[in-house]
Scaffold this motif. Structure first.
Motif, mmCIF file in Angstrom:
data_model
loop_
_atom_site.group_PDB
_atom_site.id
_atom_site.type_symbol
_atom_site.label_atom_id
_atom_site.label_comp_id
_atom_site.label_asym_id
_atom_site.label_seq_id
_atom_site.Cartn_x
_atom_site.Cartn_y
_atom_site.Cartn_z
ATOM 1 N N ASP A 20 0.832 -1.198 0.000
ATOM 2 C CA ASP A 20 0.000 0.000 0.000
ATOM 3 C C ASP A 20 0.868 1.249 0.000
ATOM 4 N N ASN A 76 -1.460 -6.174 -6.830
ATOM 5 C CA ASN A 76 -2.163 -5.034 -6.218
ATOM 6 C C ASN A 76 -1.199 -4.035 -5.586
ATOM 7 N N GLU A 102 -1.013 -6.510 -10.980
ATOM 8 C CA GLU A 102 -2.163 -5.616 -10.810
ATOM 9 C C GLU A 102 -1.662 -4.371 -10.101
ATOM 10 N N ASP A 105 -5.744 1.544 -9.000
ATOM 11 C CA ASP A 105 -6.185 2.575 -9.956
ATOM 12 C C ASP A 105 -5.559 3.957 -9.723
ATOM 13 N N VAL B 201 -8.965 -7.102 -1.334
ATOM 14 C CA VAL B 201 -8.590 -5.694 -1.390
ATOM 15 C C VAL B 201 -8.350 -5.201 -2.821
ATOM 16 N N GLY B 202 -8.292 -6.121 -3.786
ATOM 17 C CA GLY B 202 -8.188 -5.705 -5.179
ATOM 18 C C GLY B 202 -9.445 -6.075 -5.962
ATOM 19 N N GLY B 204 -12.299 -4.790 -6.372
ATOM 20 C CA GLY B 204 -13.065 -3.753 -7.059
ATOM 21 C C GLY B 204 -12.240 -2.909 -8.014
ATOM 22 N N THR B 205 -10.961 -3.267 -8.183
ATOM 23 C CA THR B 205 -10.068 -2.463 -9.027
ATOM 24 C C THR B 205 -10.675 -2.267 -10.426
ATOM 25 N N ILE B 232 -12.948 1.946 -1.508
ATOM 26 C CA ILE B 232 -11.549 2.013 -1.935
ATOM 27 C C ILE B 232 -10.729 0.895 -1.296
ATOM 28 N N GLU B 233 -11.152 0.438 -0.128
ATOM 29 C CA GLU B 233 -10.429 -0.671 0.527
ATOM 30 C C GLU B 233 -10.624 -1.988 -0.221
ATOM 31 N N GLY B 235 -10.490 -1.718 -3.490
ATOM 32 C CA GLY B 235 -9.844 -1.366 -4.754
ATOM 33 C C GLY B 235 -10.706 -0.526 -5.681
ATOM 34 N N THR B 300 -2.803 -6.998 8.083
ATOM 35 C CA THR B 300 -2.292 -5.684 7.703
ATOM 36 C C THR B 300 -2.924 -5.145 6.418
ATOM 37 N N ASN B 301 -4.072 -5.696 6.048
ATOM 38 C CA ASN B 301 -4.929 -5.007 5.082
ATOM 39 C C ASN B 301 -6.373 -5.333 5.445
ATOM 40 N N ARG B 432 -8.121 1.654 7.695
ATOM 41 C CA ARG B 432 -6.900 0.995 7.212
ATOM 42 C C ARG B 432 -6.090 0.444 8.367
ATOM 43 N N PHE B 434 -3.086 -0.964 7.674
ATOM 44 C CA PHE B 434 -1.767 -1.141 7.077
ATOM 45 C C PHE B 434 -0.685 -1.007 8.148
#
Lengths: 190, 470
Positions: A20, A76, A102, A105, B201-202, B204-205, B232-233, B235, B300-301, B432, B434
């Motif tokens: 991240d 990601n 990946e 965005d 966590v990806g 919805g990218t 956004i978490e 994606g 951590t995510n 978050r 992280f």
């Protein structure tokens, strides 16, 4: 912005997934009002111990990673915060491209706007890159082609307009300002 | 020929096209509301200065400060200096930039100041059908009213300041359909954590999520904002919920919402927004809300999440997973319940609205924060603070032993002086977990305000249902 055409470099590899933007540049370094000098705090909490001494086991602190301009990461890359300080820090450190399967965005968009090439590749290419840190790769933006030292050539997707801007060193604000007639027409219409 | 059924996202997108996208160029998308704050705007104003450009639409631009601002009253109102010099400079720079460019600023001592994603809806400037951007990824929050709202980088902040437009490629659409009633003690926060746990966590990218279904319809506006906030978490840059009577009742009468005949016209437009029957989404999933439990993260995510009664998964040989658990000081296979807690943070753009404070206060009433636990309560805005104080919620928090602060992002991210000490466990209502997000070496467990309050009382990870009355 300097035009980018071809990039030839060894790779540094961070195999972690979901890296991240808080890792790329922790929030405490965001109380800055300029974009310069962020490179010294790139990956700060992975790179330095509590005393600020470089951790010898961290990839970027190893001698073989010096001078690498391409960063390879797990899936990601760049998720989380929209902070443009993330690509600014990577560029200031010396990276010119990132490779992953990946790329999140907002981070991808921010990277393109600053001349950091986001290169998205398939699983097997990324696995090969992760297993071969220091590999000499060539990224050709015009043909959107990544070439591995094995000779393998991998096409990567890149948005056409961003590629045009990067190849020609054009910034997107100039393009938008050139659309002012249409913008004013829209405002009259709604 | 009848128009093909459209999703809400497609309707808002189409209505904001200055020029449509082509193979060679992205769309020029018009922005109805640009929110700015102190951290991601200085370099954008610098570009305007370099090029001699004005802010094109100051009337569509609103600034506040939240990320690097202190929450201690003496530093906000008492004349004490902001303890972090660089943060103080950032605050001054936003003041200077807004004055120089004619942008309205809800400044440090304004009664309307707050976290940017709290004050937008609260003031009524966040409205259905608008395109809303801000240099902050949690801009997705504003999608709760049926706006298309997403985070942008600082270069794009400059683009919007100069032209009121962005260059964008159209996102794909993702329907998340939620059915069934949430059980008592299970909140909107638990729902969105469960969704992120499911899609990853990806997951919805590249997509804009529309949250749909009876469970979503039954949520109040504060809860809908919690759900959209964390898009956004997963994606996704944006999350949206169709406006309905709940939305209109929420917005009606708010300071910056339309009034009189303008309100009636707006309402007509807003009612056209929901996705048409038969609209096609690029991706769809269904979620059954009836089986959900209070959720808590262990890693951590935000995708590393389990029901509070559950055990941390075992993933032998997964180096990244094991590294995350090592950072957290937690063991694979262990229960999360009864894990020691050092800090509880109730705040952030995810969960610092009035109803969040109410739900935590209701659980805390008559209890004390466990010995050795620091609990920080940070209202999302000065308006939320005022309303909470009018209800006496601050007294509940203070009597329980928690600290009651001025509004801001606070402990959600370690850049304003509110920090979780190294190695300590923080149950946080933020978004978050992280590494280092709440401070170097801080270990964050994300949960709902109810769960956070229960953890504060016991000093251990606690299912809030054990402490709820009745």
């Amino acid at each position: 912005m300097e035009p980018i055409k071809t990039l030839h470099s060894r790779t540094a590899v961070l195999p972690a997934t979901n890296i991240d933007t808080d890792q790329i540049i922790p929030a405490r370094f965001l109380t800055t009002t300029t974009r310069e000098g962020l490179g010294r705090n790139l990956f700060a909490d992975w790179r330095y111990d509590a005393q600020g001494t470089p951790r010898p086991d961290f990839v970027l602190n190893r001698p073989e990673a010096q001078g690498c301009r391409v960063l390879v990461a797990g899936r990601n890359l760049g998720c989380g915060s929209s902070r443009e300080h993330a690509p600014w820090a990577l560029l200031d450190y010396g990276f010119r491209a990132v490779i992953s399967t990946e790329i999140a965005d907002i981070f991808r968009s921010n990277s393109l706007k600053n001349g950091l090439l986001p290169v998205v590749v398939d699983e097997s290419t990324n696995r090969w890159l992760i297993e071969h840190p220091g590999a000499e790769v060539t990224i050709d933006l015009d043909s959107a082609m990544l070439t591995l030292p094995t000779g393998a050539r991998v096409q990567f997707p890149i948005e056409a307009f961003s590629r045009y801007c990067l190849l020609n060193g054009i910034d997107e604000l100039g393009f938008l300002l050139g659309r002012m007639g249409e913008i004013e027409a829209y405002e009259r219409r709604v | 020929m009848p128009r093909a059924p459209q999703t809400m996202f497609e309707k808002v997108w189409d209505r904001h096209l200055v020029t449509a996208e082509t193979a060679d160029t992205p769309a020029v998308l018009y922005v109805d509301l640009h929110l700015i704050h102190e951290v991601t705007s200085p370099q954008a104003f610098a570009v305007l200065r370099e090029r001699g450009l004005p802010v094109r639409r100051t009337d569509l631009t609103l600034a506040t400060m939240d990320h690097s601002t202190p929450t201690r009253t003496e530093q906000v109102f008492g004349g004490a200096p902001i303890s972090i010099d660089s943060a103080a400079k950032q605050v001054r720079e936003l003041e200077t930039n807004c004055a120089a460019f004619g942008v309205e600023l809800l400044g440090l001592r304004s009664a309307q100041r707050g976290i940017v994603h709290i004050i937008g809806p609260e003031s009524g400037i966040t409205q259905p059908g608008k395109t809303i951007v801000c240099g902050d990824s949690h801009t997705s929050t504003h999608g709760a009213v049926g706006a298309l709202a997403f985070g942008i980088g600082t270069t794009e902040v400059g683009h919007v300041l100069a032209t009121q437009c962005l260059l964008q490629r159209q996102a794909r659409t993702f329907s998340i359909n939620v059915s069934g009633r949430l059980r008592a003690g299970v909140t909107a926060k638990d729902l969105i954590l469960a969704i992120i746990g499911k899609i990853g966590v990806g997951g919805g990218t590249g997509h804009v999520i529309e949250y749909r279904g009876e469970t979503i319809r039954a949520l109040d506006m504060d809860e809908r904002m919690t759900v959209c906030n964390m898009s956004i978490e997963a994606g996704a840059r944006a999350g949206m919920i169709a406006p309905d009577e709940t939305t209109y009742a929420y917005l009606s009468g708010r300071q910056r919402a339309p009034k009189g005949a303008d309100w009636e016209h707006a309402l007509e437009r807003w009612k056209q927004l929901p996705s048409d029957a038969g609209a096609r989404f690029d991706k769809e999933i269904d979620i059954d809300a009836t089986t959900l439990e209070p959720m808590i993260t262990y890693g951590t995510n935000p995708g590393m999440v389990i029901p509070i009664s559950g055990a941390i998964p075992v993933k032998k040989g997964d180096v990244v997973f094991e590294k995350a658990l090592a950072y957290m000081g937690l063991e694979a296979g262990a229960a999360i319940k009864d894990q020691l807690v050092n800090v509880v943070f109730l705040g952030s753009c995810t969960n610092a609205r009035l109803s969040d404070l109410r739900s935590a206060a209701n659980l805390l009433r008559g209890h004390k924060v466990a010995k050795g636990v620091q609990m920080l309560v940070v209202p999302g805005s000065q308006q939320v603070k005022k309303e909470a104080e009018a209800e006496g919620l601050h007294t509940v928090f203070i009597e329980a032993g928690a600290e009651w602060r001025e509004s801001g992002c606070s402990m959600c991210l370690g850049m304003n002086g509110d920090l979780v000490p190294k190695g300590q466990y923080s149950v946080s209502t933020s978004n978050r977990n992280f590494e280092g997000r709440q401070g170097v070496g801080a270990r964050t467990l994300l949960a709902s305000p109810l769960t956070a309050a229960a953890c504060a009382v016991r000093g251990r990870v606690t299912d809030p249902r054990e402490l709820m009355n009745g």
